[in-house]
Write an enzyme that holds these catalytic residues in place. Structure first.
Site, short mmCIF file in Angstrom:
data_model
loop_
_atom_site.label_atom_id
_atom_site.label_comp_id
_atom_site.label_asym_id
_atom_site.label_seq_id
_atom_site.Cartn_x
_atom_site.Cartn_y
_atom_site.Cartn_z
N LEU A 17 0.82 -1.22 0.00
CA LEU A 17 0.00 0.00 0.00
C LEU A 17 0.85 1.27 0.00
CD1 LEU A 17 -2.91 -0.94 2.44
CD2 LEU A 17 -2.68 -1.33 -0.02
N ASP A 36 11.71 2.71 4.06
CA ASP A 36 11.41 1.31 4.40
C ASP A 36 12.66 0.70 5.03
OD1 ASP A 36 10.55 -1.62 4.00
OD2 ASP A 36 8.93 -0.60 2.95
N ASP A 62 13.84 2.86 9.68
CA ASP A 62 13.11 1.95 10.56
C ASP A 62 12.25 2.84 11.45
OD1 ASP A 62 12.23 0.39 12.64
OD2 ASP A 62 14.15 -0.63 12.96
N VAL A 63 10.94 2.75 11.28
CA VAL A 63 10.05 3.70 11.98
C VAL A 63 10.02 3.53 13.49
CG1 VAL A 63 8.54 4.05 9.97
CG2 VAL A 63 7.97 2.25 11.64
N SER A 147 -6.69 0.41 9.87
CA SER A 147 -7.26 -0.84 9.34
C SER A 147 -8.70 -0.93 9.79
CB SER A 147 -6.47 -2.03 9.88
OG SER A 147 -7.17 -3.23 9.69
N TYR A 160 -1.93 -6.54 16.51
CA TYR A 160 -2.28 -5.77 15.30
C TYR A 160 -3.57 -4.99 15.54
CZ TYR A 160 -3.18 -4.83 10.33
OH TYR A 160 -3.40 -4.21 9.13
N LYS A 164 -3.97 -0.90 15.72
CA LYS A 164 -4.77 -0.13 14.77
C LYS A 164 -5.85 0.69 15.49
CE LYS A 164 -2.47 -1.42 11.14
NZ LYS A 164 -1.62 -0.47 10.40
#
Ligand code: NAP
Length: 264
Positions: A17, A36, A62-63, A147, A160, A164
């Site tokens: 995405l 990324d 790297d976030v 999401s 996850y 989100k």
């Protein structure tokens, strides 16, 4: 072109995405910086966009590392003078029963999906509020990749789902904090979109059927259908929207029970 000349940083943009957003942004005349941890793929993706005449570069980021995120923003400012749009997209999934989940796997997902989105938004916002507004009075836009799982739950991917939900709330927090600073903050909460992440989740036929039984439109979304929403949220077309999450989910969140599934 809705965002011509705008400078965008996009995390997790080597593929999926994030890349779809970069591709759509370039086609709308934006200058993009793909970030990324997949360096080879990221360089290749930036090459592909440049081959179409786009203004695209790749930077490793790297976030989960504040210094990396700051370097990404500094790179955008040194190269293009400002950051008009930050898309906090990088995300990972870990599959495990909620009762068996290991602490380190919980931490890893939260670090990328929630802390990473927080760091990207906070550091991008600090840059944006220092900038001169554009012709529409905007100093920038921040777009978080959430999401449908921000509001729906799957017990096999607990961290996850939690991350989100957190992204949805962070979007409200930052949107309200920046509401009078000329910076808008919104999120996109996709249902099932045909990327590698989705192929992994829907790898077997039964799983795919189960997902489609919860998808009234009867198909996964295309990555570009997310890219187009990102363009809308980054552009003046969405000038009175902030703190919101848009759910491109083929109708899933309106559905009670299931729908019949057509054979593939
Ligand atoms: P993807 O194909 O796996 O791409 C995500 C990219 O982010 C990968 O290149 C990944 O590298 C990278 N990444 C992972 N950890 C990172 C980090 N610490 N710093 C920077 N980059 C990192 O996933 P996708 O399907 O495009 O999903 C993108 C976003 O959309 C995620 O936030 C996801 O939760 C959200 N989303 C996707 C769907 C869907 O159906 N696809 C639905 C709802 C929401 P690695 O390969 O090393 O992990």
């Amino acid at each position: 072109m809705l965002i011509e000349g705008k400078v965008a940083i996009i995390t997790g943009a080597s593929r999926g995405l994030g890349y779809a957003c970069a591709d759509r942004f370039v086609r709308e005349g934006a200058k993009v910086i793909l970030a990324d941890v997949q360096d080879e793929l990221g360089e290749h993706s930036a090459d592909k966009l440049r081959a179409t005449g786009g203004d695209a570069q790749y930077v490793r980021c790297d976030v989960t590392q504040k210094a990396d995120v700051q370097k990404l923003i500094d790179f955008a400012v040194e190269t293009h003078g400002r950051v008009d749009c930050a898309i906090a997209n990088a995300g990972i999934v870990h599959v495990s029963d909620a009762l068996e989940l290991e602490e380190e796997d919980f931490d890893k997902v939260i670090a990328v999906n929630l802390k990473g989105v927080f760091l990207t938004g906070q550091l991008a916002a600090r840059q944006m509020i220092r900038q001169e507004p554009d012709e529409n009075g905007s100093k920038g836009t921040i777009i978080n990749m959430s999401s449908a799982n921000a509001v729906l739950a799957i017990p096999e991917i607990a961290p996850y789902v939690i991350s989100k939900g957190g992204v949805m709330q962070w979007t409200k927090v930052l949107g309200i904090r920046l509401a009078q600073e000329g910076v808008r903050v919104n999120a996109i909460g996709p249902g099932s979109i045909a990327t590698e992440m989705f192929q992994n989740v829907a790898s077997d036929k039964d799983k795919y059927r189960a997902i489609m039984s919860r998808t009234p439109m009867g198909r996964p979304g295309e990555p570009d259908e997310i890219g187009k929403i990102a363009v809308f949220l980054a552009s003046d077309m969405s000038s009175y929207i902030t703190g919101q999450t848009i759910y491109p989910d083929g109708g899933r969140m309106g559905l009670n029970y299931t729908v019949p599934v057509k054979e593939a």
